[in-house]
Write an enzyme that holds these catalytic residues in place. Sequence first.
Site, mmCIF file in Angstrom:
data_model
loop_
_atom_site.group_PDB
_atom_site.id
_atom_site.type_symbol
_atom_site.label_atom_id
_atom_site.label_comp_id
_atom_site.label_asym_id
_atom_site.label_seq_id
_atom_site.Cartn_x
_atom_site.Cartn_y
_atom_site.Cartn_z
ATOM 1 N N LYS A 178 0.864 -1.189 0.000
ATOM 2 C CA LYS A 178 0.000 0.000 0.000
ATOM 3 C C LYS A 178 0.900 1.238 0.000
ATOM 4 C CE LYS A 178 -2.528 3.308 2.027
ATOM 5 N NZ LYS A 178 -2.035 4.485 1.293
ATOM 6 N N CYS A 287 13.080 10.899 7.751
ATOM 7 C CA CYS A 287 12.775 10.479 9.126
ATOM 8 C C CYS A 287 14.019 10.523 10.002
ATOM 9 C CB CYS A 287 12.223 9.075 9.107
ATOM 10 S SG CYS A 287 13.251 7.969 8.148
HETATM 11 N N1 LIG Z 1 11.766 5.528 10.290
HETATM 12 C C1 LIG Z 1 11.695 5.466 8.972
HETATM 13 O O1 LIG Z 1 12.283 4.587 8.344
HETATM 14 C C2 LIG Z 1 10.879 6.463 8.211
HETATM 15 C C3 LIG Z 1 11.124 6.659 6.842
HETATM 16 C C4 LIG Z 1 10.360 7.585 6.161
HETATM 17 C C5 LIG Z 1 9.362 8.290 6.832
HETATM 18 N N2 LIG Z 1 9.151 8.077 8.142
HETATM 19 C C6 LIG Z 1 8.127 8.837 8.855
HETATM 20 O O2 LIG Z 1 6.958 8.959 8.076
HETATM 21 C C7 LIG Z 1 6.290 10.162 8.407
HETATM 22 C C8 LIG Z 1 5.950 10.923 7.142
HETATM 23 O O3 LIG Z 1 4.988 10.301 6.441
HETATM 24 P P1 LIG Z 1 3.428 10.581 6.697
HETATM 25 O O4 LIG Z 1 3.237 11.677 7.653
HETATM 26 O O5 LIG Z 1 2.754 10.679 5.391
HETATM 27 O O6 LIG Z 1 3.089 9.233 7.412
HETATM 28 P P2 LIG Z 1 1.689 8.574 7.634
HETATM 29 O O7 LIG Z 1 1.861 7.742 8.831
HETATM 30 O O8 LIG Z 1 0.580 9.562 7.595
HETATM 31 O O9 LIG Z 1 1.500 7.685 6.320
HETATM 32 C C9 LIG Z 1 2.331 6.605 6.014
HETATM 33 C C10 LIG Z 1 1.521 5.519 5.325
HETATM 34 O O10 LIG Z 1 0.497 5.042 6.204
HETATM 35 C C11 LIG Z 1 -0.768 5.138 5.572
HETATM 36 N N3 LIG Z 1 -1.788 5.357 6.587
HETATM 37 C C12 LIG Z 1 -2.294 6.541 7.039
HETATM 38 N N4 LIG Z 1 -3.223 6.313 7.984
HETATM 39 C C13 LIG Z 1 -3.290 4.975 8.157
HETATM 40 C C14 LIG Z 1 -4.044 4.124 9.016
HETATM 41 N N5 LIG Z 1 -4.923 4.621 9.882
HETATM 42 N N6 LIG Z 1 -3.833 2.798 8.948
HETATM 43 C C15 LIG Z 1 -2.922 2.280 8.095
HETATM 44 N N7 LIG Z 1 -2.203 3.032 7.246
HETATM 45 C C16 LIG Z 1 -2.372 4.368 7.281
HETATM 46 C C17 LIG Z 1 -0.610 6.255 4.573
HETATM 47 O O11 LIG Z 1 -1.587 6.189 3.577
HETATM 48 C C18 LIG Z 1 0.787 5.991 4.072
HETATM 49 O O12 LIG Z 1 0.765 4.951 3.119
HETATM 50 C C19 LIG Z 1 7.234 10.940 9.286
HETATM 51 O O13 LIG Z 1 6.851 10.817 10.630
HETATM 52 C C20 LIG Z 1 8.557 10.232 9.054
HETATM 53 O O14 LIG Z 1 9.467 10.349 10.106
HETATM 54 C C21 LIG Z 1 9.880 7.170 8.843
#
Ligand SMILES: NC(=O)c1ccc[n+]([C@@H]2O[C@H](COP(=O)([O-])OP(=O)(O)OC[C@H]3O[C@@H](n4cnc5c(N)ncnc54)[C@H](O)[C@@H]3O)[C@@H](O)[C@H]2O)c1
Length: 531
Positions: A178, A287
């Site tokens: 996804k 991140c």
């Molecule tokens: N630690 C790592 O490896 C890493 C790498 C990249 C980004 N990040 C983190 O990701 C975040 C940025 O991305 P974002 O804000 O778009 O993240 P997000 O959590 O909003 O979204 C990430 C994914 O989860 C999905 N999602 C959203 N709500 C959901 C739910 N209720 N249930 C299941 N899936 C759901 C989104 O559609 C997307 O595909 C930042 O906090 C960043 O630090 C972490």
Amino acid sequence: MGVPHHPLFIAGRWVDTADRYDLRSPATGELVATAARGGITHVDQAVDAAAAAHAAGDWRRTPPAERAALLHRVADRLQARLPELAALQSRENGATIRVSTALHLGLSIAHLRYLADLAGSYAFERPGPAMDPLPTAGLLRREPLGVVAAIVPWNIPLLVTIWKVAPALAAGNTVVLKPDEHAPLLPLELAAEFAAAGLPAGVLNVVTGDGDPVGAHLAAHPTVRKVAFTGSTEVGRAILRAAAGTVKRVTLELGGKGPNIILADADLPLVVDGALYAALANNGQACEAGTRLLVPAARQAEIVEALVDRAKGLRLGDPLDPATDVGPVISAGQRDRILGRLAAARAEGATIALGGATPTGPGFDVGYWVEPTVVTGAAATARIAREEVFGPVLTVLSYDSVDEAVALANDSDYGLSAGVWSADEARALDVARRLDAGMVYVNDWHVIHPAYPFGGTKQSGLGREGGPDALDAYTEQKIITLDRAGGLANRPAFGLVLGAPPEGLGAPPAGLDASPAGLGASPEGNHGGLR
Ligand SMILES: NC(=O)c1ccc[n+]([C@@H]2O[C@H](COP(=O)([O-])OP(=O)(O)OC[C@H]3O[C@@H](n4cnc5c(N)ncnc54)[C@H](O)[C@@H]3O)[C@@H](O)[C@H]2O)c1
């Protein structure tokens, strides 16, 4: 010619939906593509397809070396399209073309190759050690889990997808992927390349659409055996709760607030470049960015002045221009969130030493922009010093002693990355060992090497991705034992187990000495271990 449209990928077929949405460049508003907006029924179809493919067994019974070869063919195919796909990534999520080329594509391909090689060398089955005194042999196995859900964000879509899909497939699982709704194109291109390279239908499926319902339904689906998630800590918690329903395995890569400690002896030009690279790479949307700069109080004025001077020279603008250093942020919502965080920082008494607004002028009337920003004077307790901003914002804090720097660094809900800068490597290493983070960089940042596991402590996540143990998280351990004594009837201890008269309990069967010395001494091989 119209823009490309991207349907879902389920059971080896491209499946369209009635509901489509636009993918526009966050820099220019250009319509880059349209994508299908999947829903709950598509998730069910994709999970069913993945479960059927797992049950059919073609992929999990494919010899690991052949699985590895297929992953390498995908890497070759991505490599052949590298400039085209890097440009697509820049148009879709605004990463600068230099970052798209080196990180989004180049590094992703390197990780894919490394993870492919693990399939060829992994011990899926090996003989267990001797079980003396039992006359029993054993096998230690690592078996695929079944259907794996991979849920990924928009900021580094291809790399974080490969971290999940490659070890899952290398280990013989099937996958439902996804992508994030803002940046599904590279994950979709990856799926297309897997299909073209000969991956059997149903082994990798992709459902694009919103986090809720698509991600939420997938994470809670009873057939899914593992959820590998990268994204925000808030959604990570929801994934963990959803996974509890059927006790799914979970890997979480979540947010961070990386502390970057400048020691008093560090070289000024080096740390200024390093601090900006740590905070602003990928438009500040990483991140494991270094977003909390900890500087010695005695050098604060000098370091801030040099930082501001250097950051003023960074080029903000068109991500496709190779001269651009910083591109747009992903969306209007993200821009407004960042600006809101900066307003809150001012209200809490911080100073914006540079930037802090949306730029004006040619090219900035469309798209989502935040100037490279340096914040000073914030209290260590202020939200800007504690919460993830996820934009081109660096917060500078000061310390009086190294102990205080370490305490400030570790005083965080997060523990993904940290850094130390010093001219004295031993000194830097001493501090590095004291930092509570999954990844500590000395005189460097963003070192994401395939052979090193990626992930964090505390609320930055659960488990690790990549690295030499990457397949462990996508396999379940299983043991098989083999009796070699001609059946249980030959075991003197058998009667005890199956309810010999109570008075017999504790008494050694005839011919077996229960003393520890006697256990190894029985001529028949000693079965006393069963007792
Ligand atoms: N630690 C790592 O490896 C890493 C790498 C990249 C980004 N990040 C983190 O990701 C975040 C940025 O991305 P974002 O804000 O778009 O993240 P997000 O959590 O909003 O979204 C990430 C994914 O989860 C999905 N999602 C959203 N709500 C959901 C739910 N209720 N249930 C299941 N899936 C759901 C989104 O559609 C997307 O595909 C930042 O906090 C960043 O630090 C972490």
